[in-house]
Design a protein around this motif. Structure first.
Motif, PDB file in Angstrom:
ATOM      1  N   ALA A 101       0.808  -1.220   0.000  1.00 56.46           N
ATOM      2  CA  ALA A 101       0.000   0.000   0.000  1.00 56.46           C
ATOM      3  C   ALA A 101       0.838   1.266   0.000  1.00 56.46           C
ATOM      4  CB  ALA A 101      -0.944   0.004   1.199  1.00 56.46           C
ATOM      5  N   THR A 102       2.156   1.124   0.113  1.00 54.61           N
ATOM      6  CA  THR A 102       3.012   2.316   0.152  1.00 54.61           C
ATOM      7  C   THR A 102       3.985   2.392  -1.018  1.00 54.61           C
ATOM      8  OG1 THR A 102       4.652   1.202   1.567  1.00 54.61           O
ATOM      9  CG2 THR A 102       2.882   2.428   2.665  1.00 54.61           C
ATOM     10  N   VAL A 103       4.304   1.264  -1.641  1.00 50.64           N
ATOM     11  CA  VAL A 103       5.352   1.250  -2.659  1.00 50.64           C
ATOM     12  C   VAL A 103       5.013   2.116  -3.870  1.00 50.64           C
ATOM     13  CG1 VAL A 103       4.479  -0.877  -3.759  1.00 50.64           C
ATOM     14  CG2 VAL A 103       6.903  -0.262  -3.959  1.00 50.64           C
ATOM     15  N   ASN A 104       3.732   2.195  -4.246  1.00 54.23           N
ATOM     16  CA  ASN A 104       3.314   3.036  -5.375  1.00 54.23           C
ATOM     17  C   ASN A 104       2.225   4.026  -4.978  1.00 54.23           C
ATOM     18  OD1 ASN A 104       3.668   0.204  -7.536  1.00 54.23           O
ATOM     19  ND2 ASN A 104       5.072   1.922  -7.383  1.00 54.23           N
ATOM     20  N   ALA A 105       2.102   4.309  -3.683  1.00 51.14           N
ATOM     21  CA  ALA A 105       1.056   5.229  -3.216  1.00 51.14           C
ATOM     22  C   ALA A 105       1.329   6.627  -3.768  1.00 51.14           C
ATOM     23  CB  ALA A 105       1.049   5.254  -1.693  1.00 51.14           C
ATOM     24  N   PRO A 106       0.265   7.393  -4.042  1.00 53.18           N
ATOM     25  CA  PRO A 106      -1.154   7.078  -3.846  1.00 53.18           C
ATOM     26  C   PRO A 106      -1.827   6.508  -5.099  1.00 53.18           C
ATOM     27  CG  PRO A 106      -0.943   9.371  -4.427  1.00 53.18           C
ATOM     28  CD  PRO A 106       0.462   8.796  -4.444  1.00 53.18           C
ATOM     29  N   TYR A 107      -1.023   6.031  -6.053  1.00 52.71           N
ATOM     30  CA  TYR A 107      -1.590   5.650  -7.344  1.00 52.71           C
ATOM     31  C   TYR A 107      -2.063   4.212  -7.422  1.00 52.71           C
ATOM     32  CZ  TYR A 107       0.860   9.955  -8.464  1.00 52.71           C
ATOM     33  OH  TYR A 107       1.303  11.247  -8.460  1.00 52.71           O
ATOM     34  N   ARG A 108      -1.326   3.294  -6.804  1.00 53.30           N
ATOM     35  CA  ARG A 108      -1.628   1.886  -6.985  1.00 53.30           C
ATOM     36  C   ARG A 108      -1.276   1.082  -5.740  1.00 53.30           C
ATOM     37  NH1 ARG A 108      -1.125  -0.031 -12.381  1.00 53.30           N
ATOM     38  NH2 ARG A 108       0.215  -1.759 -11.767  1.00 53.30           N
ATOM     39  N   ILE A 109      -1.960  -0.044  -5.577  1.00 58.14           N
ATOM     40  CA  ILE A 109      -1.528  -1.099  -4.670  1.00 58.14           C
ATOM     41  C   ILE A 109      -1.199  -2.291  -5.564  1.00 58.14           C
ATOM     42  CG2 ILE A 109      -2.137  -2.623  -2.754  1.00 58.14           C
ATOM     43  CD1 ILE A 109      -4.204  -0.559  -1.873  1.00 58.14           C
ATOM     44  N   PRO A 110       0.073  -2.552  -5.838  1.00 61.89           N
ATOM     45  CA  PRO A 110       0.418  -3.625  -6.777  1.00 61.89           C
ATOM     46  C   PRO A 110       0.179  -5.004  -6.182  1.00 61.89           C
ATOM     47  CG  PRO A 110       2.402  -2.751  -5.777  1.00 61.89           C
ATOM     48  CD  PRO A 110       1.268  -1.883  -5.293  1.00 61.89           C
ATOM     49  N   ALA A 111      -0.081  -5.964  -7.038  1.00 60.39           N
ATOM     50  CA  ALA A 111      -0.135  -7.362  -6.609  1.00 60.39           C
ATOM     51  C   ALA A 111       1.258  -7.787  -6.171  1.00 60.39           C
ATOM     52  CB  ALA A 111      -0.619  -8.237  -7.765  1.00 60.39           C
ATOM     53  N   PRO A 112       1.360  -8.745  -5.263  1.00 61.64           N
ATOM     54  CA  PRO A 112       2.685  -9.126  -4.752  1.00 61.64           C
ATOM     55  C   PRO A 112       3.665  -9.560  -5.826  1.00 61.64           C
ATOM     56  CG  PRO A 112       0.971 -10.649  -4.005  1.00 61.64           C
ATOM     57  CD  PRO A 112       0.287  -9.457  -4.570  1.00 61.64           C
ATOM     58  N   GLY A 113       3.190 -10.194  -6.886  1.00 65.62           N
ATOM     59  CA  GLY A 113       4.097 -10.612  -7.947  1.00 65.62           C
ATOM     60  C   GLY A 113       4.734  -9.459  -8.694  1.00 65.62           C
ATOM     61  N   SER A 114       4.147  -8.265  -8.553  1.00 67.05           N
ATOM     62  CA  SER A 114       4.669  -7.079  -9.220  1.00 67.05           C
ATOM     63  C   SER A 114       5.456  -6.178  -8.280  1.00 67.05           C
ATOM     64  CB  SER A 114       3.505  -6.273  -9.829  1.00 67.05           C
ATOM     65  OG  SER A 114       2.764  -7.049 -10.733  1.00 67.05           O
ATOM     66  N   ALA A 115       5.599  -6.572  -7.028  1.00 70.06           N
ATOM     67  CA  ALA A 115       6.235  -5.731  -6.019  1.00 70.06           C
ATOM     68  C   ALA A 115       7.635  -6.240  -5.676  1.00 70.06           C
ATOM     69  CB  ALA A 115       5.381  -5.693  -4.763  1.00 70.06           C
ATOM     70  N   PRO A 116       8.601  -5.346  -5.504  1.00 68.88           N
ATOM     71  CA  PRO A 116       9.987  -5.759  -5.224  1.00 68.88           C
ATOM     72  C   PRO A 116      10.138  -6.649  -3.997  1.00 68.88           C
ATOM     73  CG  PRO A 116       9.907  -3.432  -5.805  1.00 68.88           C
ATOM     74  CD  PRO A 116       8.481  -3.878  -5.657  1.00 68.88           C
ATOM     75  N   ASP A 117       9.338  -6.429  -2.962  1.00 71.84           N
ATOM     76  CA  ASP A 117       9.480  -7.215  -1.729  1.00 71.84           C
ATOM     77  C   ASP A 117       9.316  -8.705  -1.962  1.00 71.84           C
ATOM     78  OD1 ASP A 117      10.027  -5.037  -0.175  1.00 71.84           O
ATOM     79  OD2 ASP A 117       8.094  -5.006   0.882  1.00 71.84           O
ATOM     80  N   PHE A 118       8.491  -9.092  -2.934  1.00 71.43           N
ATOM     81  CA  PHE A 118       8.178 -10.505  -3.162  1.00 71.43           C
ATOM     82  C   PHE A 118       8.942 -11.106  -4.334  1.00 71.43           C
ATOM     83  CE2 PHE A 118       4.588  -8.984  -0.672  1.00 71.43           C
ATOM     84  CZ  PHE A 118       4.353 -10.040   0.193  1.00 71.43           C
ATOM     85  N   ARG A 119       9.792 -10.310  -4.957  1.00 66.24           N
ATOM     86  CA  ARG A 119      10.568 -10.802  -6.087  1.00 66.24           C
ATOM     87  C   ARG A 119      11.976 -11.179  -5.645  1.00 66.24           C
ATOM     88  NH1 ARG A 119       7.662 -10.317 -10.565  1.00 66.24           N
ATOM     89  NH2 ARG A 119       9.463 -10.764 -11.875  1.00 66.24           N
ATOM     90  N   THR A 120      12.741 -11.796  -6.522  1.00 61.15           N
ATOM     91  CA  THR A 120      14.099 -12.222  -6.184  1.00 61.15           C
ATOM     92  C   THR A 120      14.897 -11.076  -5.592  1.00 61.15           C
ATOM     93  OG1 THR A 120      14.047 -13.859  -7.961  1.00 61.15           O
ATOM     94  CG2 THR A 120      16.213 -13.228  -7.104  1.00 61.15           C
ATOM     95  N   GLY A 121      15.485 -11.328  -4.429  1.00 59.64           N
ATOM     96  CA  GLY A 121      16.245 -10.298  -3.734  1.00 59.64           C
ATOM     97  C   GLY A 121      15.438  -9.491  -2.745  1.00 59.64           C
TER      98      GLY A 121
END
Length: 212
Positions: free
Chosen positions: A83-103
């Protein structure tokens, strides 16, 4: 069909998916990629068929900031950052968010659970139904809903969905706040009829609601 608020190329934008055949409408709202605008749609057909799908009335009634805050309040720690990575425009799905990707710090969120049922895929492939899961919708849905450890006959029982971690709590949120609890929270969320997909012949009109 894309919808923009403010300007035709602004950052507040979202979309619905649909196809129209010779005499049938097939379509849905989607949160597979992200939440950006509140969306709902109503399909009416000549035979009287009338159905609504998408974000529920309560979600439309609240301010955008309240929706973002509600998301953070209702999901576990691992998902709050969405809810913060692309605020206030989007809440990305986990597969599109850096926290859930490799690294990312939650890149192994699903790893142990998936391996316990014989699936060796990174978390981003599980939430995105990619890799070996692209051809295995039932398993992908069961992993996201945390039912993959159960007997296969229980995988698609909605009463058992999201009862423990790891699970796709991003998807759960949109189900919790969707009309009739239907939502497209990940690519194979249509397994067991849980998505916001509608299909009917002889359509008469479609109404789309777009909210802030």
């Amino acid at each position: 069909m894309y919808f923009y608020l403010g300007t035709p190329n602004g950052q507040y934008a979202d979309f619905i998916e649909f196809t129209v055949g010779p005499d049938v409408f097939n379509g849905n709202t989607t949160r597979v990629d992200a939440f950006a605008l509140k969306l709902a749609m109503r399909l009416h057909a000549h035979d009287g068929y009338d159905v609504q799908v998408g974000d529920d009335y309560g979600t439309f009634q609240e301010d955008r900031a309240a929706t973002f805050a509600k998301f953070q309040a209702e999901v576990p720690t691992e998902f709050k950052g969405l809810a913060t990575v692309n605020a206030p425009y989007r809440i990305p799905a986990p597969g599109s968010a850096p926290d859930f990707r490799t690294g990312g710090k939650y890149a192994n969120y699903f790893t142990a659970y998936a391996q316990s049922v014989g699936v060796n895929e990174p978390t981003s492939n599980i939430t995105g139904c990619a890799g070996s899961l692209a051809g295995n919708p039932d398993m992908c849905a069961a992993l996201n809903r945390h039912t993959a450890h159960l007997p296969q006959s229980q995988w698609q029982d909605p009463a058992r969905y999201y009862q423990a971690a790891p699970a796709n709590y991003y998807a759960k949120f949109w189900h919790d706040h969707g009309i009739n609890h239907l939502a497209y929270g990940f690519p194979y969320d249509d397994v067991a009829g849980q998505s916001s997909f509608v299909s009917h012949g002889d359509p008469q009109w479609l109404l789309v609601a777009v909210g802030w």
